[in-house]
Design a protein around this motif. Sequence first.
Motif, PDB file in Angstrom:
ATOM      1  N   ILE A  20      29.724  -4.071  39.087  1.00 11.02           N
ATOM      2  CA  ILE A  20      29.419  -3.597  40.206  1.00 11.02           C
ATOM      3  C   ILE A  20      30.408  -2.460  40.375  1.00 11.02           C
ATOM      4  CG2 ILE A  20      29.659  -3.768  42.708  1.00 11.02           C
ATOM      5  CD1 ILE A  20      28.436  -6.368  42.349  1.00 11.02           C
ATOM      6  N   SER A  21      31.906  -2.737  39.798  1.00  4.84           N
ATOM      7  CA  SER A  21      32.813  -1.634  40.411  1.00  4.84           C
ATOM      8  C   SER A  21      32.480  -0.286  39.304  1.00  4.84           C
ATOM      9  CB  SER A  21      34.105  -2.263  39.746  1.00  4.84           C
ATOM     10  OG  SER A  21      34.508  -3.127  40.586  1.00  4.84           O
ATOM     11  N   LEU A  22      31.989  -0.592  37.911  1.00  2.00           N
ATOM     12  CA  LEU A  22      31.643   0.446  37.040  1.00  2.00           C
ATOM     13  C   LEU A  22      30.571   1.351  37.798  1.00  2.00           C
ATOM     14  CD1 LEU A  22      32.110  -1.205  33.654  1.00  2.00           C
ATOM     15  CD2 LEU A  22      33.501   0.624  34.598  1.00  2.00           C
ATOM     16  N   ALA A  23      29.499   0.565  38.198  1.00  2.00           N
ATOM     17  CA  ALA A  23      28.476   1.252  38.948  1.00  2.00           C
ATOM     18  C   ALA A  23      28.802   2.130  40.232  1.00  2.00           C
ATOM     19  CB  ALA A  23      27.243   0.471  39.260  1.00  2.00           C
ATOM     20  N   ALA A  24      29.800   1.633  40.867  1.00  2.00           N
ATOM     21  CA  ALA A  24      30.414   2.283  41.856  1.00  2.00           C
ATOM     22  C   ALA A  24      31.140   3.618  41.525  1.00  2.00           C
ATOM     23  CB  ALA A  24      30.993   1.441  42.695  1.00  2.00           C
ATOM     24  N   ALA A  25      32.011   3.604  40.466  1.00  2.00           N
ATOM     25  CA  ALA A  25      32.435   4.683  39.986  1.00  2.00           C
ATOM     26  C   ALA A  25      31.590   5.604  39.274  1.00  2.00           C
ATOM     27  CB  ALA A  25      33.615   4.150  38.850  1.00  2.00           C
ATOM     28  N   VAL A  26      30.648   5.262  38.674  1.00  2.00           N
ATOM     29  CA  VAL A  26      29.560   6.218  37.969  1.00  2.00           C
ATOM     30  C   VAL A  26      28.870   6.812  39.345  1.00  2.00           C
ATOM     31  CG1 VAL A  26      27.685   6.530  36.764  1.00  2.00           C
ATOM     32  CG2 VAL A  26      29.634   5.207  35.837  1.00  2.00           C
ATOM     33  N   PHE A  27      28.535   6.316  40.219  1.00  2.00           N
ATOM     34  CA  PHE A  27      27.822   6.679  41.297  1.00  2.00           C
ATOM     35  C   PHE A  27      28.710   7.657  42.108  1.00  2.00           C
ATOM     36  CE2 PHE A  27      26.948   6.275  45.981  1.00  2.00           C
ATOM     37  CZ  PHE A  27      25.463   6.844  45.864  1.00  2.00           C
ATOM     38  N   MET A  28      29.897   7.516  42.376  1.00  2.00           N
ATOM     39  CA  MET A  28      30.947   8.437  42.657  1.00  2.00           C
ATOM     40  C   MET A  28      30.937   9.828  42.219  1.00  2.00           C
ATOM     41  SD  MET A  28      31.602   7.133  45.698  1.00  2.00           S
ATOM     42  CE  MET A  28      33.117   8.144  46.345  1.00  2.00           C
ATOM     43  N   LEU A  29      31.057   9.751  40.879  1.00  2.00           N
ATOM     44  CA  LEU A  29      31.091  10.742  39.799  1.00  2.00           C
ATOM     45  C   LEU A  29      29.729  11.539  39.747  1.00  2.00           C
ATOM     46  CD1 LEU A  29      33.631   8.998  37.173  1.00  2.00           C
ATOM     47  CD2 LEU A  29      33.995  10.918  38.809  1.00  2.00           C
ATOM     48  N   ALA A  30      28.800  10.866  39.761  1.00  2.00           N
ATOM     49  CA  ALA A  30      27.425  11.448  39.336  1.00  2.00           C
ATOM     50  C   ALA A  30      26.638  11.732  40.569  1.00  2.00           C
ATOM     51  CB  ALA A  30      26.521  10.600  38.331  1.00  2.00           C
ATOM     52  N   GLY A  31      27.025  11.117  41.641  1.00  2.00           N
ATOM     53  CA  GLY A  31      26.265  11.530  43.052  1.00  2.00           C
ATOM     54  C   GLY A  31      24.804  10.534  43.066  1.00  2.00           C
ATOM     55  N   PRO A  32      24.184  10.616  44.190  1.00  2.00           N
ATOM     56  CA  PRO A  32      23.205   9.946  44.572  1.00  2.00           C
ATOM     57  C   PRO A  32      22.172   9.941  43.568  1.00  2.00           C
ATOM     58  CG  PRO A  32      23.943  11.397  46.456  1.00  2.00           C
ATOM     59  CD  PRO A  32      24.698  11.792  44.994  1.00  2.00           C
ATOM     60  N   GLU A  33      21.768  10.897  42.935  1.00  2.00           N
ATOM     61  CA  GLU A  33      20.677  11.085  41.962  1.00  2.00           C
ATOM     62  C   GLU A  33      20.889  10.009  40.657  1.00  2.00           C
ATOM     63  OE1 GLU A  33      23.506  14.210  41.131  1.00  2.00           O
ATOM     64  OE2 GLU A  33      22.316  13.925  42.731  1.00  2.00           O
ATOM     65  N   ALA A  34      21.898   9.714  40.666  1.00  2.00           N
ATOM     66  CA  ALA A  34      22.241   8.726  39.244  1.00  2.00           C
ATOM     67  C   ALA A  34      22.342   7.114  39.913  1.00  2.00           C
ATOM     68  CB  ALA A  34      23.393   9.014  38.692  1.00  2.00           C
ATOM     69  N   PHE A  35      21.957   6.972  40.902  1.00  2.00           N
ATOM     70  CA  PHE A  35      22.172   5.605  41.728  1.00  2.00           C
ATOM     71  C   PHE A  35      21.161   4.583  40.879  1.00  2.00           C
ATOM     72  CE2 PHE A  35      21.227   2.225  44.674  1.00  2.00           C
ATOM     73  CZ  PHE A  35      22.442   1.560  44.916  1.00  2.00           C
ATOM     74  N   THR A  36      19.905   4.990  40.743  1.00  2.00           N
ATOM     75  CA  THR A  36      18.731   4.078  40.313  1.00  2.00           C
ATOM     76  C   THR A  36      19.266   3.859  38.971  1.00  2.00           C
ATOM     77  OG1 THR A  36      17.186   5.066  41.826  1.00  2.00           O
ATOM     78  CG2 THR A  36      16.355   3.786  40.026  1.00  2.00           C
ATOM     79  N   ALA A  37      19.226   4.866  38.110  1.00  2.00           N
ATOM     80  CA  ALA A  37      19.627   4.860  36.649  1.00  2.00           C
ATOM     81  C   ALA A  37      20.886   3.689  36.404  1.00  2.00           C
ATOM     82  CB  ALA A  37      19.986   5.919  35.950  1.00  2.00           C
ATOM     83  N   VAL A  38      21.901   3.907  37.278  1.00  2.00           N
ATOM     84  CA  VAL A  38      23.291   3.374  37.091  1.00  2.00           C
ATOM     85  C   VAL A  38      23.008   1.649  37.466  1.00  2.00           C
ATOM     86  CG1 VAL A  38      25.627   2.926  37.912  1.00  2.00           C
ATOM     87  CG2 VAL A  38      24.699   5.139  37.445  1.00  2.00           C
ATOM     88  N   THR A  39      22.228   1.599  38.564  1.00  2.00           N
ATOM     89  CA  THR A  39      22.191   0.038  39.087  1.00  2.00           C
ATOM     90  C   THR A  39      21.104  -0.578  37.945  1.00  2.00           C
ATOM     91  OG1 THR A  39      22.086   0.989  41.150  1.00  2.00           O
ATOM     92  CG2 THR A  39      21.270  -1.095  40.760  1.00  2.00           C
TER      93      THR A  39
END
Length: 56
Positions: A20-39
Amino acid sequence: MPPAPIRERVLDLVALLILISLAAAVFMLAGPEAFTAVTSVGLGLFAAWRGRPPRP
């Protein structure tokens, strides 16, 4: 099936919190468009790890 030992449950919790922490960090760096892929990748990795056969 007997319940999992406390050690395994704590390890599951730690693994899930790290993902979850890694997903949140990637989300913060990549922006909302990466949310589905990261999750999806995070959930897939956790499911694959959790679905492994138990050790003897």
